[in-house]
Design a protein around this motif. Sequence first.
Motif, short mmCIF file in Angstrom:
data_model
loop_
_atom_site.label_atom_id
_atom_site.label_comp_id
_atom_site.label_asym_id
_atom_site.label_seq_id
_atom_site.Cartn_x
_atom_site.Cartn_y
_atom_site.Cartn_z
N GLU A 182 0.69 -1.17 -0.07
CA GLU A 182 0.11 0.20 0.13
C GLU A 182 0.87 1.23 -0.03
O GLU A 182 0.64 2.08 -0.66
N LYS A 183 1.92 1.10 0.86
CA LYS A 183 2.82 2.26 0.91
C LYS A 183 3.46 2.48 -0.67
O LYS A 183 3.85 3.84 -0.98
N CYS A 184 3.82 1.39 -1.23
CA CYS A 184 4.35 1.53 -2.38
C CYS A 184 3.80 2.15 -3.79
O CYS A 184 3.88 2.91 -4.38
N LYS A 185 2.35 1.74 -3.41
CA LYS A 185 1.52 2.20 -4.19
C LYS A 185 1.16 3.90 -4.10
O LYS A 185 0.76 4.70 -5.09
N ALA A 186 1.14 4.09 -2.77
CA ALA A 186 1.04 5.67 -2.46
C ALA A 186 2.29 6.26 -3.08
O ALA A 186 1.87 7.59 -3.62
N PHE A 187 3.48 5.59 -3.02
CA PHE A 187 4.58 6.62 -3.54
C PHE A 187 4.51 6.55 -5.08
O PHE A 187 4.80 7.72 -5.64
N SER A 188 3.96 5.46 -5.52
CA SER A 188 3.80 5.53 -7.01
C SER A 188 2.68 6.70 -7.39
O SER A 188 3.04 7.33 -8.52
N GLN A 189 1.90 6.94 -6.76
CA GLN A 189 1.01 8.23 -7.00
C GLN A 189 1.58 9.56 -6.91
O GLN A 189 1.60 10.52 -7.87
N LYS A 190 2.57 9.57 -6.01
CA LYS A 190 3.49 10.87 -5.99
C LYS A 190 4.49 10.95 -7.25
O LYS A 190 4.62 11.96 -7.71
N LEU A 191 4.76 9.80 -7.49
CA LEU A 191 5.79 9.64 -8.77
C LEU A 191 5.07 10.03 -9.94
O LEU A 191 5.49 10.85 -10.61
N PHE A 192 3.84 9.64 -10.19
CA PHE A 192 2.90 9.91 -11.31
C PHE A 192 2.66 11.47 -11.23
O PHE A 192 2.56 12.03 -12.37
N SER A 193 2.53 12.06 -10.11
CA SER A 193 2.46 13.40 -10.16
C SER A 193 3.39 14.36 -10.54
O SER A 193 3.20 15.51 -11.10
N LEU A 194 4.54 13.73 -10.59
CA LEU A 194 5.75 14.52 -11.40
C LEU A 194 5.48 15.03 -12.86
O LEU A 194 5.94 15.73 -13.31
N THR A 195 4.49 13.83 -13.52
CA THR A 195 4.17 14.21 -14.60
C THR A 195 3.05 14.95 -15.07
O THR A 195 2.63 15.16 -16.23
N ASN A 196 2.53 15.44 -14.09
CA ASN A 196 1.19 16.23 -14.16
C ASN A 196 1.76 17.65 -14.63
O ASN A 196 0.92 18.28 -15.38
N GLN A 197 2.82 17.96 -14.23
CA GLN A 197 3.45 19.45 -14.50
C GLN A 197 3.88 19.26 -16.10
O GLN A 197 4.84 18.35 -16.10
N PRO A 198 3.65 20.32 -16.82
CA PRO A 198 4.37 19.83 -18.21
C PRO A 198 5.72 20.01 -18.26
O PRO A 198 6.56 20.79 -17.44
N PHE A 199 6.26 19.61 -19.34
CA PHE A 199 8.03 19.81 -19.50
C PHE A 199 7.77 20.87 -20.71
O PHE A 199 6.94 20.98 -21.53
N TYR A 200 9.13 21.56 -20.79
CA TYR A 200 9.18 22.73 -21.84
C TYR A 200 10.62 22.41 -22.54
O TYR A 200 11.40 22.03 -21.97
N THR A 201 10.30 22.91 -23.86
CA THR A 201 11.44 22.65 -24.85
C THR A 201 11.97 24.27 -24.64
O THR A 201 11.40 25.13 -24.14
#
Length: 713
Positions: free
Chosen positions: A378-397
């Motif tokens: 469960e804690k690993c799944k919770a960490f994965s959601q934090k991990l995926f949140s990194l991709t909610n912010q766009p990347f820029y060229t």
Amino acid sequence: MDNVISDALIANGQAIFICPDPQQASLVLVAGESDWLQQLLPQAKLNQAFNLEEQSYFLQDFLIDAKALWGNSVPGQLNSGFWTEALDNHISLHLDAKAIKTDTNNVLILTNQADAYSQKQKTLQAARNILLANDQLQAQYEHLHNKLLSMINTSHSVNNLFTPVVSAVENASFGVIIFDAEFNVIIENPAVFKTFEVTHFARSTLTSPSQIMLKLMRSQLPEFSRLIETSASWNGELCWMKPPHTLKWLKVGFYPVRTDKQTLSNWLFFVHDISREKYLLQQNESLSQQDVLTSLFNRSAFWQYLENQVAEEIPFFLLYIDIAQFKQINEFYGHNEGDQLLIELSRRLSNLIAPTDFLARMGGDEFAIVLNNIDSLEKCKAFSQKLFSLTNQPFYTQEDESYLIGLKVGAVSYPHDSLQPEDLLKFADLSAYSANKKTRNAIQFYSQELKEASHRRIDLEQALKLAIENDELLLNLQPILNLKTLKIEKAEVLVRWNRPDEGIVMPSEFIAIAEKTGLIVPLGKWVFNKAAEYLKQLERSDIQIKLSINLSPMQVMDSSFFEFIKSTIERQQVDPTLLELEVTESSLINDYNEVFNLLNSARGLGLSVSVDDFGTGYSSLAYLKRLPIDILKIDRSFVQDIATDANDKAIVMAVIAMAHQLKLKVIAEGVETQEQQRFLVDNECDSAQGYLFSRPILFADFVKLISSQWQSS
């Protein structure tokens, strides 16, 4: 003066002290400028004794061991190693010390290492520059071997290579090995013999480059069996111990070669000696375990850490991370932008993990994290959601264009899943490979069921090859209605597989396998050819209606696919304006020139182009402006809740308005209720398809349906 003292004075910047008493020292000689010595030891005067106990903390620590040496009767010496002394006036000295016991004296030698320190910094920077330059050389190497791979793939047979290909292989500056499907060697070029320092005449079965290469892959690459089973490619580094004791580092590329029907015919290896760069890394300790681009730990450091954690029996979760669609993003925006993406993602990952965790770049677009402070699923799944949140912010060229990425994550647990480091990494790799490709971010935990599913995919792959060759597949058609007239205006062609010994295999299962294995290319050609046959049959029944055909990203990238389209239309003698190509949004971010050329050429013949699953990929408006497309299809995930979800309503309304501003038509997928239909009509959506109107049906049933519509109109 003692000979040992004379021998020690080999350069400027050294000061020599005689220490008759371990608490006292007397300066006897200074070589070169002495300002540094006065700043460090202002009491030190020639031939005058002073107290060593009141000096630098670093020097005091060293003197504890030095006094033990001087107290012995046996001659010897002791080195302090390099240290930096920060003085009150903000000056830093870079020093080392040597204590010597002779027959007659206790000697202390201090050396000002300012020049050596400066040289070391220059060497370190030179190392970085060389490594970065090596990355550029690697890019040239990648370009050259990609060109060679393309030449081989377009040859009729690797066993009977065209003369230009043979010439390119023989004259390549890097090693090339070509095997057949069973790993029997066909070609080993001169460069690969040079790399392994084996002559054609002196080699044996066990020392041939091909056998050495296979042995290295099997012993050093945990995922090798998965690569073979799935006919996948790989790029990375391996090390080879040349007998008896010479170590070489190799940059290796490993690729499958397929026939027109996507049957595996050969394996292609590229080998490049990068020992010089590796030795340079080893000479600079701060770089030896560091990824040059991102400054994270590298694959070698990760292996050492993983083995240490297992040896100490410390429970942990291992996450293996792969950037979804990295190749397409890298090719569309350029390799420099791809590097910047890796650097930025590395920064975000570093800020996310705890100090007790371990993060490494494994190579390419792959990263690994060891989570030491996570002790449950469960804690690993919770960490994965934090991990995926990194991709909610766009990347820029660098041109300030924004884009999003997705992460595919494989997760394993020690000691639950395995006690062996090699198995842990292999299972994590398999899990990441199996992560849901339909969502932007996905995590897959390793399980026995996952392993069994892998074997299931291999079984289906073999059966699918036979199904394509034996014409066991069939096509269904799903009507697409004009929302103003509610008349069928065209139909989407959908492939189905009724496996003789099993029954219906769902498209979501076998299409994914076809895409992963390359079978999507012959499957796609079969579908296009069959659709042209259906179009001809409709024409004989005086029915003119457009058929829409899905293309996979691999077909879009196939430089020969347009010629197939053209020759099929000519052979079947069908009206090209009654054919439409559907490309997924993710296909648009493959090589831009390839995509543009195919779509532009297809429209030149009269075919129309639609973008399927719009809104679920990684594209931006730049694609819609630049590429020759006619229609956007709104993905069903946005349509299913438009009657109740305000966000989905806003998204669908925005897509329709934007498309119409760009002079594009809009089709809504997955329409199942009258409420959805009314919303789409009220917002001027052009067309729709879904179960509300019709499920996919057999060709004969479609003919009856369209005939009844035409008769009633």
